[in-house]
Design a protein around this motif. Structure first.
Motif, PDB file in Angstrom:
ATOM      1  N   HIS A  11       1.056  -1.252  -0.257  1.00  0.00           N
ATOM      2  CA  HIS A  11       0.043  -0.047  -0.175  1.00  0.00           C
ATOM      3  C   HIS A  11       0.662   1.231   0.046  1.00  0.00           C
ATOM      4  CE1 HIS A  11      -3.558  -2.643   0.522  1.00  0.00           C
ATOM      5  NE2 HIS A  11      -2.811  -2.854   1.658  1.00  0.00           N
ATOM      6  N   ALA A  12       0.633   1.993  -1.086  1.00  0.00           N
ATOM      7  CA  ALA A  12       1.553   3.003  -1.305  1.00  0.00           C
ATOM      8  C   ALA A  12       1.431   3.939  -0.006  1.00  0.00           C
ATOM      9  CB  ALA A  12       1.338   3.915  -2.527  1.00  0.00           C
ATOM     10  N   GLU A  13       0.363   4.297   0.348  1.00  0.00           N
ATOM     11  CA  GLU A  13       0.026   5.290   1.429  1.00  0.00           C
ATOM     12  C   GLU A  13      -0.726   4.624   2.660  1.00  0.00           C
ATOM     13  OE1 GLU A  13      -1.709   8.778   0.015  1.00  0.00           O
ATOM     14  OE2 GLU A  13       0.007   9.132  -1.563  1.00  0.00           O
ATOM     15  N   GLY A  14      -0.365   3.590   2.931  1.00  0.00           N
ATOM     16  CA  GLY A  14      -1.017   2.788   4.151  1.00  0.00           C
ATOM     17  C   GLY A  14      -0.559   2.990   5.514  1.00  0.00           C
ATOM     18  N   CYS A  15      -0.419   1.868   6.385  1.00  0.00           N
ATOM     19  CA  CYS A  15       0.046   2.219   7.622  1.00  0.00           C
ATOM     20  C   CYS A  15       1.546   2.459   7.776  1.00  0.00           C
ATOM     21  CB  CYS A  15      -0.449   1.192   8.481  1.00  0.00           C
ATOM     22  SG  CYS A  15      -2.214   0.905   8.824  1.00  0.00           S
ATOM     23  N   THR A  16       2.235   1.526   7.136  1.00  0.00           N
ATOM     24  CA  THR A  16       3.719   1.772   7.088  1.00  0.00           C
ATOM     25  C   THR A  16       4.045   2.932   6.496  1.00  0.00           C
ATOM     26  OG1 THR A  16       4.015  -0.699   6.758  1.00  0.00           O
ATOM     27  CG2 THR A  16       5.929   0.583   6.380  1.00  0.00           C
ATOM     28  N   TYR A  17       3.444   3.439   5.296  1.00  0.00           N
ATOM     29  CA  TYR A  17       3.694   4.945   5.008  1.00  0.00           C
ATOM     30  C   TYR A  17       3.544   5.957   6.048  1.00  0.00           C
ATOM     31  CZ  TYR A  17       3.375   9.068   2.373  1.00  0.00           C
ATOM     32  OH  TYR A  17       3.243  10.399   1.810  1.00  0.00           O
ATOM     33  N   THR A  18       2.609   5.766   6.746  1.00  0.00           N
ATOM     34  CA  THR A  18       1.993   7.094   7.589  1.00  0.00           C
ATOM     35  C   THR A  18       3.191   7.061   8.630  1.00  0.00           C
ATOM     36  OG1 THR A  18      -0.141   6.381   7.231  1.00  0.00           O
ATOM     37  CG2 THR A  18       0.469   7.569   9.369  1.00  0.00           C
ATOM     38  N   ALA A  19       3.744   5.781   9.309  1.00  0.00           N
ATOM     39  CA  ALA A  19       4.876   6.025  10.052  1.00  0.00           C
ATOM     40  C   ALA A  19       6.135   6.334   9.519  1.00  0.00           C
ATOM     41  CB  ALA A  19       5.163   4.611  10.448  1.00  0.00           C
ATOM     42  N   LEU A  20       6.435   5.991   8.173  1.00  0.00           N
ATOM     43  CA  LEU A  20       7.660   6.617   7.573  1.00  0.00           C
ATOM     44  C   LEU A  20       7.446   8.249   7.468  1.00  0.00           C
ATOM     45  CD1 LEU A  20       8.436   3.702   4.990  1.00  0.00           C
ATOM     46  CD2 LEU A  20       9.639   4.175   7.147  1.00  0.00           C
ATOM     47  N   LYS A  21       6.468   8.575   6.877  1.00  0.00           N
ATOM     48  CA  LYS A  21       6.134   9.833   6.709  1.00  0.00           C
ATOM     49  C   LYS A  21       6.303  10.815   7.962  1.00  0.00           C
ATOM     50  CE  LYS A  21       4.758  13.192   3.849  1.00  0.00           C
ATOM     51  NZ  LYS A  21       5.401  13.634   2.769  1.00  0.00           N
ATOM     52  N   GLU A  22       6.023  10.178   9.183  1.00  0.00           N
ATOM     53  CA  GLU A  22       6.362  11.013  10.306  1.00  0.00           C
ATOM     54  C   GLU A  22       7.697  11.034  10.715  1.00  0.00           C
ATOM     55  OE1 GLU A  22       4.425  13.066  13.721  1.00  0.00           O
ATOM     56  OE2 GLU A  22       3.629  12.101  11.908  1.00  0.00           O
ATOM     57  N   VAL A  23       8.618  10.266  10.322  1.00  0.00           N
ATOM     58  CA  VAL A  23       9.984  10.121  10.459  1.00  0.00           C
ATOM     59  C   VAL A  23      10.698  11.218   9.387  1.00  0.00           C
ATOM     60  CG1 VAL A  23      12.304   8.570  10.206  1.00  0.00           C
ATOM     61  CG2 VAL A  23       9.992   7.569  11.144  1.00  0.00           C
ATOM     62  N   ALA A  24      10.096  11.245   8.182  1.00  0.00           N
ATOM     63  CA  ALA A  24      10.594  11.796   7.108  1.00  0.00           C
ATOM     64  C   ALA A  24      10.255  13.450   7.472  1.00  0.00           C
ATOM     65  CB  ALA A  24      10.041  11.475   5.778  1.00  0.00           C
ATOM     66  N   GLU A  25       9.160  13.786   7.972  1.00  0.00           N
ATOM     67  CA  GLU A  25       8.943  15.014   8.303  1.00  0.00           C
ATOM     68  C   GLU A  25       9.694  15.503   9.306  1.00  0.00           C
ATOM     69  OE1 GLU A  25       4.980  14.984   9.158  1.00  0.00           O
ATOM     70  OE2 GLU A  25       4.178  15.016   7.037  1.00  0.00           O
ATOM     71  N   THR A  26      10.108  14.702  10.380  1.00  0.00           N
ATOM     72  CA  THR A  26      10.855  15.120  11.518  1.00  0.00           C
ATOM     73  C   THR A  26      12.416  15.374  10.888  1.00  0.00           C
ATOM     74  OG1 THR A  26       9.704  14.045  13.032  1.00  0.00           O
ATOM     75  CG2 THR A  26      11.760  14.621  13.696  1.00  0.00           C
ATOM     76  N   LEU A  27      12.829  14.421  10.163  1.00  0.00           N
ATOM     77  CA  LEU A  27      14.317  14.804   9.335  1.00  0.00           C
ATOM     78  C   LEU A  27      14.175  16.043   8.713  1.00  0.00           C
ATOM     79  CD1 LEU A  27      14.780  11.061   8.176  1.00  0.00           C
ATOM     80  CD2 LEU A  27      16.094  12.216   9.772  1.00  0.00           C
ATOM     81  N   ASN A  28      13.081  16.217   7.777  1.00  0.00           N
ATOM     82  CA  ASN A  28      13.021  17.379   7.095  1.00  0.00           C
ATOM     83  C   ASN A  28      13.253  18.869   7.938  1.00  0.00           C
ATOM     84  OD1 ASN A  28      10.749  16.216   4.779  1.00  0.00           O
ATOM     85  ND2 ASN A  28      12.779  16.085   4.695  1.00  0.00           N
ATOM     86  N   ASN A  29      12.514  18.626   9.258  1.00  0.00           N
ATOM     87  CA  ASN A  29      12.541  19.928  10.129  1.00  0.00           C
ATOM     88  C   ASN A  29      13.985  19.872  10.642  1.00  0.00           C
ATOM     89  OD1 ASN A  29       9.886  20.492   9.907  1.00  0.00           O
ATOM     90  ND2 ASN A  29       9.309  19.048  11.600  1.00  0.00           N
ATOM     91  N   GLU A  30      14.747  18.974  10.728  1.00  0.00           N
ATOM     92  CA  GLU A  30      16.341  18.831  11.216  1.00  0.00           C
ATOM     93  C   GLU A  30      16.897  19.250  10.062  1.00  0.00           C
ATOM     94  OE1 GLU A  30      17.373  18.523  14.273  1.00  0.00           O
ATOM     95  OE2 GLU A  30      15.557  18.157  15.101  1.00  0.00           O
ATOM     96  N   GLY A  31      16.640  19.560   9.025  1.00  0.00           N
ATOM     97  CA  GLY A  31      17.466  19.984   7.769  1.00  0.00           C
ATOM     98  C   GLY A  31      18.052  18.950   6.820  1.00  0.00           C
ATOM     99  N   ILE A  32      17.333  17.456   7.174  1.00  0.00           N
ATOM    100  CA  ILE A  32      17.655  16.404   6.411  1.00  0.00           C
ATOM    101  C   ILE A  32      16.781  16.086   5.237  1.00  0.00           C
ATOM    102  CG2 ILE A  32      18.435  14.045   6.704  1.00  0.00           C
ATOM    103  CD1 ILE A  32      19.941  15.747   8.443  1.00  0.00           C
ATOM    104  N   GLY A 177      13.503   9.968  14.064  1.00  0.00           N
ATOM    105  CA  GLY A 177      13.901  10.959  13.265  1.00  0.00           C
ATOM    106  C   GLY A 177      15.024  12.090  13.677  1.00  0.00           C
ATOM    107  N   ARG A 178      14.664  12.395  14.858  1.00  0.00           N
ATOM    108  CA  ARG A 178      15.463  13.497  15.590  1.00  0.00           C
ATOM    109  C   ARG A 178      16.995  12.458  15.731  1.00  0.00           C
ATOM    110  NH1 ARG A 178      10.950  16.010  17.716  1.00  0.00           N
ATOM    111  NH2 ARG A 178      10.814  14.324  19.633  1.00  0.00           N
ATOM    112  N   ASN A 179      16.696  11.363  16.370  1.00  0.00           N
ATOM    113  CA  ASN A 179      18.036  10.551  16.661  1.00  0.00           C
ATOM    114  C   ASN A 179      18.848  10.323  15.728  1.00  0.00           C
ATOM    115  OD1 ASN A 179      17.302  10.432  19.460  1.00  0.00           O
ATOM    116  ND2 ASN A 179      16.707   8.494  19.423  1.00  0.00           N
ATOM    117  N   MET A 180      18.333  10.157  14.493  1.00  0.00           N
ATOM    118  CA  MET A 180      18.910  10.041  13.043  1.00  0.00           C
ATOM    119  C   MET A 180      19.630  11.255  12.765  1.00  0.00           C
ATOM    120  SD  MET A 180      19.549   7.937  10.203  1.00  0.00           S
ATOM    121  CE  MET A 180      18.362   6.557  10.405  1.00  0.00           C
TER     122      MET A 180
END
Length: 210
Positions: A11-32, A177-180
């Protein structure tokens, strides 16, 4: 700096994606910078031990594995996500990971060597820790620092809407995301300061039956 996130769910935008998206947005906020790669729904072959990757540096099957290996060369960190199927990783992402990491090993590309990685799993209810452990083994055998959160990296829910109600799970993704981001910045600072990579020994393989 860039982190590649691989969504192993069909599923392109299912449950796993929802979790990954939260990580990605946090990384983006950290300049990554981030990129999410979708494994998709096409049939994925398992490794057939043909040895093609040793000769050509690429997997014989053209179904996304080589694409990710190419992207991995320029990525600084990785997050691999999988749904839980029968208390294990999904079949597609299992085939994908087997061939991706085996090709990297046999080709000598070292696309993953000493780059941080994290596993993320999604389940309706149970089986998360078994799938989480399975994913982490790919990182450890590839000499990748494993990034943790304040709990095991998992979310729960049958739908993306359910996952968004898993407030603890989403917080775990943000902490991850912040730890990464922190680790990537520390690694970059160490390289700039002249800290050398570890001395590598030639690999020793001991068979148990002689």
């Amino acid at each position: 700096m860039k982190v590649l996130l691989v969504n192993g769910s069909p599923h392109a935008e299912g449950c796993t994606y929802t979790a990954l998206k939260e990580v990605a947005e946090t990384l983006n906020n950290e300049g990554i910078e981030t990129e999410i790669f979708q494994v998709g729904t096409r049939p994925l072959a398992g490794c057939i031990a043909c040895g093609h990757c040793r000769q050509a540096g690429r997997c014989v099957f053209d179904d996304g594995v080589n694409d990710v290996l190419d992207i991995a060369q320029g990525a600084d960190g990785f997050v691999f996500g999988s749904p839980v199927h029968y208390a294990a990783m999904g079949g597609a992402i299992t085939c994908f990971m087997d061939r991706l990491f085996f090709t990297d090993l046999n080709s000598g590309k070292k696309a993953f060597y000493l780059k941080p990685a994290a596993a993320v799993v999604s389940a309706r209810r149970a089986g998360t820790t078994a799938a989480f452990d399975q994913l982490n083994k790919y990182f450890m055998i590839s000499e990748m620092p494993v990034i943790s959160s304040r709990y095991w990296n998992m979310v729960h829910g049958s739908t993306p809407e359910d996952v968004k109600k898993d407030l603890e799970g989403l917080q775990i993704m943000r902490v991850l995301g912040r730890n990464m981001a922190w680790f990537l910045k520390c690694k970059e600072a160490g390289i700039k300061a002249g800290v050398p990579f570890p001395v590598r020994e030639e690999r020793i393989a001991t068979n148990f039956i002689r």
